[in-house]
Every structure is written in C-alpha cells, then in structure tokens.
Design a protein around this motif. Structure first.
Motif, PDB file in Angstrom:
ATOM      1  N   CYS A   8      31.682  -6.087  44.238  1.00 16.68           N
ATOM      2  CA  CYS A   8      31.516  -4.870  45.019  1.00 16.68           C
ATOM      3  C   CYS A   8      32.887  -4.478  45.567  1.00 16.68           C
ATOM      4  O   CYS A   8      33.656  -5.341  45.977  1.00 16.68           O
ATOM      5  CB  CYS A   8      30.521  -5.121  46.155  1.00 16.68           C
ATOM      6  N   CYS A  11      32.528  -5.327  49.570  1.00 14.73           N
ATOM      7  CA  CYS A  11      32.061  -6.645  50.027  1.00 14.73           C
ATOM      8  C   CYS A  11      32.645  -7.825  49.252  1.00 14.73           C
ATOM      9  O   CYS A  11      32.665  -8.941  49.756  1.00 14.73           O
ATOM     10  CB  CYS A  11      30.544  -6.718  49.952  1.00 14.73           C
ATOM     11  N   PHE A  14      29.618 -11.167  44.295  1.00 11.40           N
ATOM     12  CA  PHE A  14      28.273 -11.697  44.524  1.00 11.40           C
ATOM     13  C   PHE A  14      27.673 -12.080  43.183  1.00 11.40           C
ATOM     14  O   PHE A  14      28.139 -11.669  42.126  1.00 11.40           O
ATOM     15  CB  PHE A  14      27.390 -10.679  45.269  1.00 11.40           C
ATOM     16  N   GLU A  16      24.107 -12.819  40.640  1.00  8.51           N
ATOM     17  CA  GLU A  16      22.733 -12.375  40.424  1.00  8.51           C
ATOM     18  C   GLU A  16      22.209 -12.966  39.122  1.00  8.51           C
ATOM     19  O   GLU A  16      22.903 -12.973  38.118  1.00  8.51           O
ATOM     20  CB  GLU A  16      22.696 -10.846  40.361  1.00  8.51           C
ATOM     21  N   ARG A  18      20.069 -12.716  35.874  1.00  8.67           N
ATOM     22  CA  ARG A  18      19.612 -11.609  35.044  1.00  8.67           C
ATOM     23  C   ARG A  18      19.290 -12.105  33.655  1.00  8.67           C
ATOM     24  O   ARG A  18      19.819 -13.110  33.202  1.00  8.67           O
ATOM     25  CB  ARG A  18      20.699 -10.541  34.922  1.00  8.67           C
ATOM     26  N   ALA A  27      25.002  -3.983  38.877  1.00 10.51           N
ATOM     27  CA  ALA A  27      24.112  -4.589  39.861  1.00 10.51           C
ATOM     28  C   ALA A  27      24.354  -3.955  41.225  1.00 10.51           C
ATOM     29  O   ALA A  27      25.451  -3.483  41.518  1.00 10.51           O
ATOM     30  CB  ALA A  27      24.357  -6.089  39.943  1.00 10.51           C
ATOM     31  N   CYS A  29      24.845  -4.296  45.179  1.00 11.20           N
ATOM     32  CA  CYS A  29      25.312  -5.277  46.154  1.00 11.20           C
ATOM     33  C   CYS A  29      24.202  -5.548  47.165  1.00 11.20           C
ATOM     34  O   CYS A  29      23.615  -4.618  47.717  1.00 11.20           O
ATOM     35  CB  CYS A  29      26.565  -4.746  46.861  1.00 11.20           C
ATOM     36  N   PRO A  30      23.897  -6.822  47.441  1.00 11.17           N
ATOM     37  CA  PRO A  30      22.830  -7.132  48.394  1.00 11.17           C
ATOM     38  C   PRO A  30      23.187  -6.787  49.841  1.00 11.17           C
ATOM     39  O   PRO A  30      22.302  -6.619  50.674  1.00 11.17           O
ATOM     40  CB  PRO A  30      22.616  -8.634  48.227  1.00 11.17           C
ATOM     41  N   THR A  31      24.468  -6.608  50.150  1.00 13.54           N
ATOM     42  CA  THR A  31      24.891  -6.326  51.524  1.00 13.54           C
ATOM     43  C   THR A  31      24.936  -4.830  51.814  1.00 13.54           C
ATOM     44  O   THR A  31      24.328  -4.351  52.769  1.00 13.54           O
ATOM     45  CB  THR A  31      26.285  -6.934  51.791  1.00 13.54           C
ATOM     46  N   CYS A  32      25.656  -4.074  50.958  1.00 14.70           N
ATOM     47  CA  CYS A  32      25.867  -2.649  51.259  1.00 14.70           C
ATOM     48  C   CYS A  32      25.132  -1.707  50.303  1.00 14.70           C
ATOM     49  O   CYS A  32      25.248  -0.489  50.440  1.00 14.70           O
ATOM     50  CB  CYS A  32      27.363  -2.336  51.251  1.00 14.70           C
ATOM     51  N   GLN A  33      24.407  -2.243  49.336  1.00 10.72           N
ATOM     52  CA  GLN A  33      23.620  -1.463  48.372  1.00 10.72           C
ATOM     53  C   GLN A  33      24.465  -0.548  47.479  1.00 10.72           C
ATOM     54  O   GLN A  33      23.957   0.416  46.938  1.00 10.72           O
ATOM     55  CB  GLN A  33      22.534  -0.642  49.095  1.00 10.72           C
TER      56      GLN A  33
END
Length: 87
Positions: A8, A11, A14, A16, A18, A27, A29-33
């Motif tokens: 990201c 951030c 990260f 994932e 898949r 993908a 980002c799980p923090t900031c989308q």
C-alpha cells in the motif's frame, strides 16, 4: 492457497491468502482500504528435519587428485590377439 505480499502506498506491505486465479488482481489494504500492488518476493521454503545440511558458511572440502597413475588391471598383449588376455 498461496500467501501473497502487497504494498500500500500509505501503509506499507501487507499479506493476503489468495487462489492462483486471483494472484495478479490488486488487493485492498486492510488498514486504509486503498488498492495495493503485488510485491514479488522470494518463496518461503521449509525443509524436512530429516535432512542433514551443513552450515551455510562452512568451507568447502579440499579434494586432492592422485598424481601417480593407477596400475592398469590388464597388460596389453604384444602378440596381436587382444581377445586373449593373460594366456
């Protein structure tokens, strides 16, 4: 399913899980989308504990070659009959 790394812009990196068919899709980002790009990294390899491996920084073994020729098993016949050995 393999574990892929994505990056990201805000951030950082990260991971994932898949499927292979989704490996090149961006993908979220799980923090900031925000969408992240896939990062190509070295695969993780787990070796079996039954394998005996040397220390990776150990010195290679020094192998010396014999300088004297080994004696031949059979003597060459001077009579012109090579199929008759030691007769």
């Amino acid at each position: 399913m393999p574990l892929y790394e994505f990056k990201c812009q805000s951030c950082g990196v990260f991971e994932e899980w898949r499927s292979l068919s989704q490996s090149s899709d961006p993908a979220v980002c799980p923090t900031c989308q925000q969408p992240g790009k896939r990062v190509i990294s070295a695969p993780a390899v787990n070796l079996s504990s039954s394998l005996s491996l040397r220390h990776p920084r150990s010195e290679p073994e020094l192998v010396k070659r014999e300088t004297e020729p080994k004696p031949q098993k059979f003597q060459h016949q001077s009579c012109g009959r090579p199929w008759m050995l030691n007769h």
